[in-house]
Design a protein around this motif. Sequence first.
Motif, PDB file in Angstrom:
ATOM      1  N   ALA A  33       1.375  14.363  -2.169  1.00  0.00           N
ATOM      2  CA  ALA A  33       0.781  13.646  -1.030  1.00  0.00           C
ATOM      3  C   ALA A  33       1.624  12.428  -0.722  1.00  0.00           C
ATOM      4  CB  ALA A  33      -0.649  13.239  -1.346  1.00  0.00           C
ATOM      5  N   ARG A  34       2.252  12.427   0.422  1.00  0.00           N
ATOM      6  CA  ARG A  34       3.071  11.295   0.850  1.00  0.00           C
ATOM      7  C   ARG A  34       2.667  10.917   2.266  1.00  0.00           C
ATOM      8  NH1 ARG A  34       7.371   8.759  -1.855  1.00  0.00           N
ATOM      9  NH2 ARG A  34       7.455   9.676  -3.918  1.00  0.00           N
ATOM     10  N   PRO A  35       1.866   9.864   2.408  1.00  0.00           N
ATOM     11  CA  PRO A  35       1.498   9.454   3.764  1.00  0.00           C
ATOM     12  C   PRO A  35       2.691   8.849   4.499  1.00  0.00           C
ATOM     13  CG  PRO A  35       0.613   7.926   2.151  1.00  0.00           C
ATOM     14  CD  PRO A  35       1.246   9.047   1.376  1.00  0.00           C
ATOM     15  N   ASN A  36       2.739   9.088   5.812  1.00  0.00           N
ATOM     16  CA  ASN A  36       3.746   8.422   6.652  1.00  0.00           C
ATOM     17  C   ASN A  36       3.374   6.961   6.852  1.00  0.00           C
ATOM     18  OD1 ASN A  36       5.325  10.697   6.983  1.00  0.00           O
ATOM     19  ND2 ASN A  36       4.193  11.369   8.780  1.00  0.00           N
ATOM     20  N   SER A  61       0.526   8.973  -5.974  1.00  0.00           N
ATOM     21  CA  SER A  61       0.801  10.374  -5.688  1.00  0.00           C
ATOM     22  C   SER A  61       1.638  10.998  -6.798  1.00  0.00           C
ATOM     23  CB  SER A  61       1.513  10.521  -4.345  1.00  0.00           C
ATOM     24  OG  SER A  61       1.808  11.879  -4.088  1.00  0.00           O
ATOM     25  N   ALA A  62       2.673  10.284  -7.219  1.00  0.00           N
ATOM     26  CA  ALA A  62       3.534  10.791  -8.289  1.00  0.00           C
ATOM     27  C   ALA A  62       2.758  10.956  -9.589  1.00  0.00           C
ATOM     28  CB  ALA A  62       4.719   9.848  -8.491  1.00  0.00           C
ATOM     29  N   LEU A 113       0.833  -1.208   0.000  1.00  0.00           N
ATOM     30  CA  LEU A 113       0.000   0.000   0.000  1.00  0.00           C
ATOM     31  C   LEU A 113       0.868   1.259   0.000  1.00  0.00           C
ATOM     32  CD1 LEU A 113      -2.841  -0.935   2.511  1.00  0.00           C
ATOM     33  CD2 LEU A 113      -3.047  -0.675   0.025  1.00  0.00           C
ATOM     34  N   VAL A 114       1.948   1.256   0.766  1.00  0.00           N
ATOM     35  CA  VAL A 114       2.847   2.413   0.813  1.00  0.00           C
ATOM     36  C   VAL A 114       3.442   2.651  -0.563  1.00  0.00           C
ATOM     37  CG1 VAL A 114       5.028   3.287   1.769  1.00  0.00           C
ATOM     38  CG2 VAL A 114       3.355   2.182   3.273  1.00  0.00           C
ATOM     39  N   GLU A 115       3.881   1.573  -1.208  1.00  0.00           N
ATOM     40  CA  GLU A 115       4.454   1.689  -2.550  1.00  0.00           C
ATOM     41  C   GLU A 115       3.405   2.163  -3.547  1.00  0.00           C
ATOM     42  OE1 GLU A 115       5.981  -2.216  -3.245  1.00  0.00           O
ATOM     43  OE2 GLU A 115       7.577  -1.983  -1.757  1.00  0.00           O
ATOM     44  N   ARG A 116       2.195   1.612  -3.447  1.00  0.00           N
ATOM     45  CA  ARG A 116       1.121   2.004  -4.358  1.00  0.00           C
ATOM     46  C   ARG A 116       0.759   3.466  -4.159  1.00  0.00           C
ATOM     47  NH1 ARG A 116      -0.278   1.392  -9.192  1.00  0.00           N
ATOM     48  NH2 ARG A 116      -2.478   1.625  -9.583  1.00  0.00           N
ATOM     49  N   ALA A 117       0.693   3.912  -2.902  1.00  0.00           N
ATOM     50  CA  ALA A 117       0.367   5.310  -2.615  1.00  0.00           C
ATOM     51  C   ALA A 117       1.415   6.245  -3.217  1.00  0.00           C
ATOM     52  CB  ALA A 117       0.247   5.529  -1.106  1.00  0.00           C
ATOM     53  N   VAL A 128     -10.704   0.789  -7.972  1.00  0.00           N
ATOM     54  CA  VAL A 128     -11.539   1.302  -6.881  1.00  0.00           C
ATOM     55  C   VAL A 128     -10.660   1.575  -5.663  1.00  0.00           C
ATOM     56  CG1 VAL A 128     -13.442   0.775  -5.296  1.00  0.00           C
ATOM     57  CG2 VAL A 128     -13.617   0.148  -7.720  1.00  0.00           C
ATOM     58  N   ILE A 129      -9.788   0.629  -5.324  1.00  0.00           N
ATOM     59  CA  ILE A 129      -8.877   0.826  -4.192  1.00  0.00           C
ATOM     60  C   ILE A 129      -7.982   2.040  -4.461  1.00  0.00           C
ATOM     61  CG2 ILE A 129      -6.970  -0.191  -2.869  1.00  0.00           C
ATOM     62  CD1 ILE A 129      -8.277  -2.968  -3.512  1.00  0.00           C
ATOM     63  N   ASP A 130      -7.499   2.165  -5.689  1.00  0.00           N
ATOM     64  CA  ASP A 130      -6.666   3.313  -6.044  1.00  0.00           C
ATOM     65  C   ASP A 130      -7.421   4.621  -5.842  1.00  0.00           C
ATOM     66  OD1 ASP A 130      -4.628   1.578  -6.703  1.00  0.00           O
ATOM     67  OD2 ASP A 130      -4.804   1.859  -8.877  1.00  0.00           O
ATOM     68  N   TYR A 131      -8.691   4.651  -6.209  1.00  0.00           N
ATOM     69  CA  TYR A 131      -9.484   5.864  -5.989  1.00  0.00           C
ATOM     70  C   TYR A 131      -9.553   6.212  -4.506  1.00  0.00           C
ATOM     71  CZ  TYR A 131     -13.387   8.766  -4.832  1.00  0.00           C
ATOM     72  OH  TYR A 131     -14.156   9.752  -4.254  1.00  0.00           O
ATOM     73  N   VAL A 132      -9.807   5.215  -3.657  1.00  0.00           N
ATOM     74  CA  VAL A 132      -9.911   5.485  -2.218  1.00  0.00           C
ATOM     75  C   VAL A 132      -8.562   5.975  -1.685  1.00  0.00           C
ATOM     76  CG1 VAL A 132     -10.421   4.516   0.065  1.00  0.00           C
ATOM     77  CG2 VAL A 132     -11.828   3.874  -1.910  1.00  0.00           C
ATOM     78  N   ILE A 133      -7.474   5.362  -2.124  1.00  0.00           N
ATOM     79  CA  ILE A 133      -6.146   5.827  -1.708  1.00  0.00           C
ATOM     80  C   ILE A 133      -5.945   7.273  -2.136  1.00  0.00           C
ATOM     81  CG2 ILE A 133      -3.654   5.535  -2.057  1.00  0.00           C
ATOM     82  CD1 ILE A 133      -4.211   2.480  -2.304  1.00  0.00           C
ATOM     83  N   LEU A 134      -6.247   7.578  -3.393  1.00  0.00           N
ATOM     84  CA  LEU A 134      -6.098   8.949  -3.886  1.00  0.00           C
ATOM     85  C   LEU A 134      -7.000   9.913  -3.123  1.00  0.00           C
ATOM     86  CD1 LEU A 134      -5.809   8.287  -7.700  1.00  0.00           C
ATOM     87  CD2 LEU A 134      -4.167   9.590  -6.320  1.00  0.00           C
TER      88      LEU A 134
END
Length: 152
Positions: free
Chosen positions: A62-65, A54-55, A46-50, A100-106
Amino acid sequence: MDLRDGVAVVSIPATFTAGQEKQWVERMVAKLHAKSVQPTHSDTGLVERAAELSARFLGGRARPNSIRWVTNQNSRWGSATPAARAIRLSHKLQGMPDWVIDYVILHEMAHLIEPSHNGTFWALLDNYPHTETAKAFLLGAAYAADHGLSGR
């Protein structure tokens, strides 16, 4: 097999019988489904996907900790704490299509930039091509869950 505007297009030889066509289409749809619906993603994934999302869609702003799956969110698909730069995703998203998961992450990462659901916030999601479709998908999933529908 191609995806065109969210529709699977399966090409087959003209010489296929109706039975062969049915078998081939079922096989290709199963293959497509297996590619688009992942069983789960690890918190590390998830961290890698985020970071990738973001990029690609938020200019890297947006870079979540932290970003992780949680089991205590029953009325939200995700949540963000901008001060801690932390994102939590409902385990109920697991098994849904990646887009869908990508949308929620974004969506949650956009809250790290703009906390409220104002015009600035929604403009951050303009570049993601599946925003409206994902929102509709999630509305349908919530409706189904609220009404005991399984879709099977």
